[in-house]
Motif scaffolding. Structure first.
Motif, PDB file in Angstrom:
ATOM      1  N   ARG A 136      12.462   2.471  -1.193  1.00 50.76           N
ATOM      2  CA  ARG A 136      12.320   3.133   0.106  1.00 50.76           C
ATOM      3  C   ARG A 136      12.715   4.609   0.009  1.00 50.76           C
ATOM      4  O   ARG A 136      12.090   5.474   0.605  1.00 50.76           O
ATOM      5  CB  ARG A 136      13.181   2.407   1.142  1.00 50.76           C
ATOM      6  N   GLY A 166       9.895   6.380  -1.701  1.00 50.54           N
ATOM      7  CA  GLY A 166       8.787   6.513  -0.764  1.00 50.54           C
ATOM      8  C   GLY A 166       9.024   7.593   0.278  1.00 50.54           C
ATOM      9  O   GLY A 166       8.102   8.292   0.681  1.00 50.54           O
ATOM     10  N   THR A 167      10.270   7.745   0.710  1.00 49.30           N
ATOM     11  CA  THR A 167      10.603   8.789   1.662  1.00 49.30           C
ATOM     12  C   THR A 167      10.566  10.166   1.004  1.00 49.30           C
ATOM     13  O   THR A 167      10.148  11.145   1.608  1.00 49.30           O
ATOM     14  CB  THR A 167      12.004   8.543   2.262  1.00 49.30           C
ATOM     15  N   GLU A 217       6.701  11.692   0.556  1.00 54.16           N
ATOM     16  CA  GLU A 217       6.168  11.242   1.847  1.00 54.16           C
ATOM     17  C   GLU A 217       4.647  11.345   1.961  1.00 54.16           C
ATOM     18  O   GLU A 217       4.016  10.524   2.587  1.00 54.16           O
ATOM     19  CB  GLU A 217       6.824  12.031   2.975  1.00 54.16           C
ATOM     20  N   ASN A 227       4.145   5.930  -0.074  1.00 50.53           N
ATOM     21  CA  ASN A 227       4.718   5.699   1.253  1.00 50.53           C
ATOM     22  C   ASN A 227       3.814   4.843   2.139  1.00 50.53           C
ATOM     23  O   ASN A 227       4.129   4.597   3.289  1.00 50.53           O
ATOM     24  CB  ASN A 227       5.009   7.047   1.933  1.00 50.53           C
ATOM     25  N   TYR A 228       2.691   4.382   1.623  1.00 54.93           N
ATOM     26  CA  TYR A 228       1.793   3.529   2.393  1.00 54.93           C
ATOM     27  C   TYR A 228       2.377   2.127   2.475  1.00 54.93           C
ATOM     28  O   TYR A 228       2.815   1.567   1.476  1.00 54.93           O
ATOM     29  CB  TYR A 228       0.411   3.493   1.736  1.00 54.93           C
ATOM     30  N   THR A 234       6.784  -0.852   1.613  1.00 52.92           N
ATOM     31  CA  THR A 234       5.870   0.167   1.118  1.00 52.92           C
ATOM     32  C   THR A 234       5.548  -0.111  -0.342  1.00 52.92           C
ATOM     33  O   THR A 234       6.157  -0.981  -0.975  1.00 52.92           O
ATOM     34  CB  THR A 234       6.488   1.570   1.246  1.00 52.92           C
ATOM     35  N   SER A 277       8.618   0.492  -2.441  1.00 54.68           N
ATOM     36  CA  SER A 277       9.618  -0.579  -2.406  1.00 54.68           C
ATOM     37  C   SER A 277       9.185  -1.766  -3.244  1.00 54.68           C
ATOM     38  O   SER A 277      10.017  -2.413  -3.878  1.00 54.68           O
ATOM     39  CB  SER A 277       9.922  -0.991  -0.971  1.00 54.68           C
TER      40      SER A 277
END
Length: 79
Positions: free
Chosen positions: A20, A23-24, A27, A32-33, A61, A64
């Motif tokens: 996560r 992914g952040t 962005e 991040n999908y 995501t 993750s």
């Protein structure tokens, strides 16, 4: 009762958190999908003297999922 493998559970949770975070950080990319599951509004139980608020949202995501896969590979090597 079955024995719970706490190391595996902790590694999977750490994989979700690190994924996560990645992914952040990236962005605007495909990492991040994903999809969010859970309650859109928290559930409130008001008994007058006791108020309980419950809410849960899980966002999965691509990053993750990659983090969990890496955690499972690490678990396989340490086991």
């Amino acid at each position: 009762m079955k024995k719970v493998n706490w190391v595996l559970l902790m590694l999977v949770l750490v994989g979700f958190v690190i994924g996560r975070f990645i992914g952040t950080y990236f962005e605007g990319t495909f990492l991040n999908y994903g999809q969010a599951f859970g309650l859109s509004q928290p559930v409130v139980l008001d008994l007058g003297f006791f108020i309980l608020t419950f809410g849960l949202t899980i966002q999965i995501t691509i990053a993750s999922v990659i983090g969990v896969v890496i955690a499972l590979v690490i678990y396989r090597f340490i086991r």
